[in-house]
Design a protein around this motif. Structure first.
Motif, PDB file in Angstrom:
ATOM      1  N   ASN A 131       0.862  -1.180   0.000  1.00 34.65           N
ATOM      2  CA  ASN A 131       0.000   0.000   0.000  1.00 34.65           C
ATOM      3  C   ASN A 131       0.902   1.236   0.000  1.00 34.65           C
ATOM      4  N   PHE A 132       0.998   1.892  -1.151  1.00 36.77           N
ATOM      5  CA  PHE A 132       1.905   3.029  -1.278  1.00 36.77           C
ATOM      6  C   PHE A 132       1.313   4.317  -0.724  1.00 36.77           C
ATOM      7  N   GLU A 133       0.020   4.268  -0.391  1.00 37.44           N
ATOM      8  CA  GLU A 133      -0.654   5.444   0.168  1.00 37.44           C
ATOM      9  C   GLU A 133      -0.010   5.863   1.485  1.00 37.44           C
ATOM     10  N   VAL A 134       0.164   4.907   2.386  1.00 35.63           N
ATOM     11  CA  VAL A 134       0.729   5.212   3.703  1.00 35.63           C
ATOM     12  C   VAL A 134       2.197   5.618   3.588  1.00 35.63           C
ATOM     13  N   ILE A 135       2.922   5.004   2.661  1.00 30.17           N
ATOM     14  CA  ILE A 135       4.332   5.360   2.457  1.00 30.17           C
ATOM     15  C   ILE A 135       4.445   6.796   1.967  1.00 30.17           C
ATOM     16  N   ASP A 136       3.622   7.140   0.989  1.00 29.22           N
ATOM     17  CA  ASP A 136       3.644   8.487   0.415  1.00 29.22           C
ATOM     18  C   ASP A 136       3.276   9.543   1.454  1.00 29.22           C
ATOM     19  N   ILE A 137       2.247   9.280   2.255  1.00 26.92           N
ATOM     20  CA  ILE A 137       1.816  10.242   3.272  1.00 26.92           C
ATOM     21  C   ILE A 137       2.880  10.409   4.346  1.00 26.92           C
ATOM     22  N   ALA A 138       3.482   9.297   4.782  1.00 25.84           N
ATOM     23  CA  ALA A 138       4.523   9.371   5.807  1.00 25.84           C
ATOM     24  C   ALA A 138       5.702  10.212   5.334  1.00 25.84           C
ATOM     25  N   GLU A 139       6.094  10.050   4.088  1.00 26.17           N
ATOM     26  CA  GLU A 139       7.227  10.812   3.553  1.00 26.17           C
ATOM     27  C   GLU A 139       6.889  12.291   3.394  1.00 26.17           C
ATOM     28  N   LYS A 140       5.674  12.579   2.964  1.00 28.46           N
ATOM     29  CA  LYS A 140       5.271  13.972   2.774  1.00 28.46           C
ATOM     30  C   LYS A 140       5.139  14.724   4.097  1.00 28.46           C
ATOM     31  N   LYS A 141       4.779  14.015   5.161  1.00 29.85           N
ATOM     32  CA  LYS A 141       4.574  14.665   6.451  1.00 29.85           C
ATOM     33  C   LYS A 141       5.852  15.271   7.020  1.00 29.85           C
ATOM     34  N   ILE A 142       7.008  14.744   6.664  1.00 35.58           N
ATOM     35  CA  ILE A 142       8.258  15.293   7.211  1.00 35.58           C
ATOM     36  C   ILE A 142       8.916  16.301   6.272  1.00 35.58           C
ATOM     37  N   GLU A 143       8.295  16.528   5.110  1.00 34.23           N
ATOM     38  CA  GLU A 143       8.870  17.456   4.140  1.00 34.23           C
ATOM     39  C   GLU A 143       8.401  18.894   4.346  1.00 34.23           C
ATOM     40  N   VAL A 144       7.347  19.077   5.121  1.00 37.27           N
ATOM     41  CA  VAL A 144       6.793  20.417   5.361  1.00 37.27           C
ATOM     42  C   VAL A 144       7.668  21.143   6.377  1.00 37.27           C
ATOM     43  N   ASN A 145       7.864  22.458   6.202  1.00 37.37           N
ATOM     44  CA  ASN A 145       8.711  23.214   7.125  1.00 37.37           C
ATOM     45  C   ASN A 145       8.123  23.228   8.535  1.00 37.37           C
ATOM     46  N   TRP A 146       8.991  23.464   9.513  1.00 32.60           N
ATOM     47  CA  TRP A 146       8.646  23.337  10.930  1.00 32.60           C
ATOM     48  C   TRP A 146       7.486  24.256  11.320  1.00 32.60           C
ATOM     49  N   GLY A 147       7.540  25.505  10.854  1.00 34.52           N
ATOM     50  CA  GLY A 147       6.504  26.472  11.217  1.00 34.52           C
ATOM     51  C   GLY A 147       5.136  26.081  10.695  1.00 34.52           C
ATOM     52  N   SER A 148       5.075  25.643   9.443  1.00 35.87           N
ATOM     53  CA  SER A 148       3.804  25.228   8.857  1.00 35.87           C
ATOM     54  C   SER A 148       3.272  23.977   9.539  1.00 35.87           C
ATOM     55  N   THR A 149       4.179  23.072   9.884  1.00 29.09           N
ATOM     56  CA  THR A 149       3.767  21.853  10.587  1.00 29.09           C
ATOM     57  C   THR A 149       3.182  22.198  11.952  1.00 29.09           C
ATOM     58  N   PHE A 150       3.824  23.140  12.655  1.00 33.02           N
ATOM     59  CA  PHE A 150       3.306  23.601  13.944  1.00 33.02           C
ATOM     60  C   PHE A 150       1.894  24.159  13.795  1.00 33.02           C
ATOM     61  N   LEU A 151       1.686  24.998  12.789  1.00 30.18           N
ATOM     62  CA  LEU A 151       0.367  25.608  12.581  1.00 30.18           C
ATOM     63  C   LEU A 151      -0.675  24.574  12.168  1.00 30.18           C
ATOM     64  N   ARG A 152      -0.255  23.575  11.414  1.00 30.21           N
ATOM     65  CA  ARG A 152      -1.183  22.496  11.053  1.00 30.21           C
ATOM     66  C   ARG A 152      -1.598  21.715  12.298  1.00 30.21           C
ATOM     67  N   GLY A 153      -0.660  21.548  13.222  1.00 29.40           N
ATOM     68  CA  GLY A 153      -0.990  20.893  14.491  1.00 29.40           C
ATOM     69  C   GLY A 153      -1.920  21.744  15.331  1.00 29.40           C
ATOM     70  N   LEU A 154      -1.674  23.046  15.333  1.00 29.02           N
ATOM     71  CA  LEU A 154      -2.526  23.969  16.087  1.00 29.02           C
ATOM     72  C   LEU A 154      -3.959  23.933  15.558  1.00 29.02           C
ATOM     73  N   LEU A 155      -4.101  24.061  14.242  1.00 30.24           N
ATOM     74  CA  LEU A 155      -5.433  24.061  13.641  1.00 30.24           C
ATOM     75  C   LEU A 155      -6.146  22.726  13.863  1.00 30.24           C
ATOM     76  N   CYS A 156      -5.385  21.651  13.756  1.00 31.06           N
ATOM     77  CA  CYS A 156      -5.982  20.324  13.901  1.00 31.06           C
ATOM     78  C   CYS A 156      -6.628  20.136  15.265  1.00 31.06           C
ATOM     79  N   ASN A 157      -5.876  20.366  16.329  1.00 32.28           N
ATOM     80  CA  ASN A 157      -6.427  20.078  17.651  1.00 32.28           C
ATOM     81  C   ASN A 157      -7.495  21.074  18.063  1.00 32.28           C
ATOM     82  N   TRP A 158      -7.501  22.229  17.460  1.00 32.44           N
ATOM     83  CA  TRP A 158      -8.602  23.168  17.683  1.00 32.44           C
ATOM     84  C   TRP A 158      -9.920  22.480  17.313  1.00 32.44           C
TER      85      TRP A 158
END
Length: 250
Positions: A131-158
C-alpha cells in the motif's frame, strides 16, 4: 454552560484516574486512532489522485472519525483532547497543575505505545502490504517546514477539541457521531496534523518502507505537531471557552 460544566467534571475525573489505568486506557486510544487511519489508507488507495476531492472525503469518513468515536464511547484517554479538558478543569480549580502535567505525560506515552503496537499488528497482518498510500503520506509529512507543521498541528487540535465538545453536549450515540464526523473529516480533508494519529501513520509508513528515519519523524513532525496541538487545546479551546463560560470568577 451545561456542556462546559460537564467537560470540567470529565477533565477532573480523567486527570484523577489511577495512573496505571490512565496508561492502559491511553494505549487503547492510540490503537483506536490507528484503526481509523488504517481504514483510511485501505480505502484511500482505491482512488487515483485525479479524484482528490472525493478521495479526501471518503478517507475522512472512513478514517479518524471512527477512532475518535471509539475513544468517546469507550471513555479512554487521549492526550490531545485532554489538553482542553484539563485546562478547563484547572481553571475551575478542580485539579492541580502538577497532577495535570504528570497525567498528560503518562497519557502521551500510552498513546505512543498503543499506536506502535497497532502499527506492528497491521504490518504483521499484511493488510496494507504494497500500500503506497501510507508510504507516500509518511514521507510527505516530514517534508513540510517546521513552522507550517506547527500551525497544522494547532489548527488540527482546535477542531478535534471542538468535536469532543460537541460529543459531550450530545446525549445519544447518533448525536455524538454527528458531532464528531463532520469536524474530524474536515481536518483530514484539509491535511492538518494530529500528533497521536501521526504516532501510528509515520511509524506504519516506516515499517512498510518509507524513506523516513525515526529522528526525522521526531524532529520534523512529532515535536512541532505536539506543540501546536497543545497550544490550541490549552488556549484556543480551554482558556478562551473558560473565559466565556467560567463558573468560578474569583
Amino acid at each position: 454552560m451545561e456542556t462546559y460544566l460537564k467537560i470540567s467534571n470529565i477533565g477532573s475525573k480523567k486527570c484523577k484516574q489511577n495512573l496505571g489505568k490512565q496508561f492502559f486506557s491511553s494505549i487503547l486510544s492510540g490503537a483506536f486512532l490507528g484503526f481509523g487511519a488504517a481504514c483510511s489508507f485501505r480505502v484511500g488507495s482505491l482512488f487515483p489522485e485525479r479524484y482528490i476531492g472525493l478521495k479526501r472525503l471518503i478517507t475522512g469518513l472512513f478514517g479518524l472519525p471512527i477512532g475518535l468515536m471509539l475513544i468517546v464511547l469507550c471513555e479512554t484517554q487521549l492526550f490531545t483532547g485532554n489538553t482542553s479538558f484539563y485546562t478547563i478543569s484547572f481553571l475551575e480549580k478542580k485539579i492541580k497543575i502538577l497532577r495535570s502535567i504528570i497525567s498528560l505525560l503518562v497519557i502521551y506515552l500510552g498513546n505512543l505505545v498503543g499506536s506502535l503496537i497497532f502499527a506492528a499488528l497491521i504490518y504483521g497482518s499484511e493488510v496494507l502490504k504494497d500500500n503506497f498510500e501510507v508510504i507516500d503520506i509518511a514521507e510527505k509529512k516530514i517534508e513540510v517546514n517546521w513552522g507550517s507543521t506547527f500551525l497544522r498541528g494547532l489548527l488540527c487540535n482546535w477542531f478535534v477539541c471542538l468535536s469532543l465538545w460537541q460529543a459531550v453536549s450530545a446525549k445519544t450515540v447518533s448525536g455524538k457521531a454527528f458531532g464528531i464526523y463532520p469536524t474530524i473529516s474536515g481536518f483530514v480533508a484539509l491535511g492538518l496534523e494530529h500528533s497521536i494519529a501521526n504516532m501510528y501513520i509515520i511509524p506504519q509508513g516506516i515499517m512498510l518502507g518509507a524513506k523516513v528515519s525515526i529522528l526525522d519523524f521526531i524532529l520534523h513532525n512529532l515535536i512541532p505537531v505536539t506543540l501546536g496541538n497543545i497550544v490550541s487545546g490549552v488556549i484556543f479551546v480551554g482558556v478562551i471557552l473558560s473565559y466565556i463560560h467560567r463558573i468560578n470568577d474569583d
